[in-house]
Design a protein around this motif. Structure first.
Motif, short mmCIF file in Angstrom:
data_model
loop_
_atom_site.label_atom_id
_atom_site.label_comp_id
_atom_site.label_asym_id
_atom_site.label_seq_id
_atom_site.Cartn_x
_atom_site.Cartn_y
_atom_site.Cartn_z
N GLN A 146 0.83 -1.21 0.00
CA GLN A 146 0.00 0.00 0.00
C GLN A 146 0.86 1.26 0.00
O GLN A 146 0.61 2.21 -0.75
CB GLN A 146 -0.91 0.00 1.23
N GLN A 147 1.90 1.27 0.81
CA GLN A 147 2.78 2.43 0.89
C GLN A 147 3.50 2.68 -0.43
O GLN A 147 3.64 3.83 -0.87
CB GLN A 147 3.79 2.24 2.03
N GLU A 148 3.96 1.62 -1.06
CA GLU A 148 4.65 1.78 -2.35
C GLU A 148 3.69 2.24 -3.44
O GLU A 148 4.03 3.08 -4.27
CB GLU A 148 5.30 0.45 -2.76
N CYS A 149 2.47 1.70 -3.43
CA CYS A 149 1.47 2.12 -4.40
C CYS A 149 1.13 3.60 -4.22
O CYS A 149 0.99 4.35 -5.19
CB CYS A 149 0.20 1.27 -4.26
N ALA A 150 0.99 4.02 -2.96
CA ALA A 150 0.66 5.42 -2.68
C ALA A 150 1.76 6.35 -3.19
O ALA A 150 1.48 7.43 -3.72
CB ALA A 150 0.45 5.62 -1.18
N ARG A 151 3.02 5.93 -3.04
CA ARG A 151 4.13 6.75 -3.52
C ARG A 151 4.08 6.93 -5.03
O ARG A 151 4.56 7.94 -5.56
CB ARG A 151 5.46 6.12 -3.11
N GLN A 152 3.52 5.94 -5.72
CA GLN A 152 3.47 6.00 -7.18
C GLN A 152 2.08 6.35 -7.70
O GLN A 152 1.78 6.18 -8.88
CB GLN A 152 3.96 4.69 -7.78
#
Length: 329
Positions: A85-91
């Protein structure tokens, strides 16, 4: 995927009705496990992949990633979801989460529904057979974690170093044998952990006894204590921290405490193990690295076509706490 193969073709080849095939995909709990397995095997052989006509995925970019996990109550998987989720939010991507409840058939259904909405799918410790995962990867970009599938991008934890440190630690405490509380029969990572542990024990001259298969839950570990007490080894390694904690509770109920009467080591290094009494010695696997790497790999697949390294790995290490101590006389 072969669009010419119909549900009637699968039904005929499997020797069942079309309605039974439909239920196997949409409501697997209403079809016997043996029949479901036969239908899935036939579907894979014929190249049939069940996606309702009204739900067939379009090629347009949707800005959404899906992840399917076996058990959301297991902190190992919830931590992976959080890091994805955190990586998706960053992108700038959204995340769709599904749970398969340790069922290959439910995981297949979850995938078929998710691909309509998502640009790609992460399968965390998938319970589906290899051939089925490869079929899924023909529909949308797929990345699997804790599993190596030929032709499909994978991110795994390399447990070899953690297992070597485990065997050396127990040998240093005076143990010459141990019991391994193993995980599910259909878990790829369970097989890898067993292979690496047996090799590490052989190098240290330790004998090993295996309880297999097991349920990777607190209750699963609790139930294994009864058989362990029939021929105790003094040292125990569990497939995950939750099994270790269940085992400790059952042993305590029978009057045994660690590390006074035995030593035990878990795998995952969950927060629950660190907060337990005594604090659990455990093999640390970085769910943060595992989830973020899986997300980056998947996002690179459908944003710039980068296939990347087929298999990527993250390291492990033993974290020593109070649940292990010198072998008692």
């Amino acid at each position: 995927m072969n669009n010419k193969v119909t549900i009637r073709d699968v039904a005929k080849a499997a020797g069942v009705s079309p309605s039974t095939v439909s239920r196997a995909f949409s409501m697997p709990g209403r079809v016997s496990p043996a029949t479901t397995k036969r239908i899935f095997q036939v579907a894979d052989e014929l190249g049939y992949h069940e996606i309702p006509v009204e739900s067939r995925p379009s090629s347009g970019h949707k800005g959404l990633v899906a992840i399917i996990v076996p058990d959301m109550t297991n902190q190992f998987f919830s931590d992976i979801v959080r890091s994805v989720q955190q990586e998706c939010a960053r992108q700038g991507m959204g995340l769709l989460v599904s749970e398969s409840c340790e069922s290959a058939s439910m995981e297949r259904v979850a995938f078929d529904r998710a691909v309509y909405y998502a640009d790609g799918v992460i399968l965390a410790s998938s319970r589906m057979p290899d051939s089925m995962i490869r079929k899924c990867a023909q529909v949308k970009p797929v990345v699997v974690t804790n599993r190596v599938i030929r032709g499909v991008s994978s991110v795994i934890t390399d447990v070899s170093q953690g297992m070597k440190q485990t065997a050396a630690h127990l040998k240093g405490l005076g143990f010459d044998r141990l019991t391994y509380l193993d995980g599910p029969a259909h878990s790829w990572s369970a097989g890898m952990c067993w292979n690496e542990l047996t090799q590490a024990c052989a190098e240290e001259g330790l004998k090993i006894k295996r309880f297999w298969p097991g349920v990777p839950t607190y209750e699963g570990g609790f139930q294994m204590a009864r058989d362990y007490l029939k021929n105790p080894t003094g040292a125990v390694v569990a497939y995950n921290d939750m099994m270790a904690l269940g085992f400790i509770a059952a042993m305590r109920k029978n009057g045994y405490e660690c590390p006074r009467d035995y030593s035990i080591i878990g795998i995952d290094d969950d927060i629950v193990g660190r907060l337990a009494w005594p604090a659990l010695t455990s093999i640390h696997r970085s769910t943060r690295l595992l989830g973020s790497q899986a997300a980056r790999t998947l996002l690179a697949r459908f944003t710039n076509g980068d296939v990347g390294t087929p298999v990527q790995s993250t390291p492990t290490r033993l974290v020593i706490r109070e649940s292990t101590g010198p072998r008692s006389s």
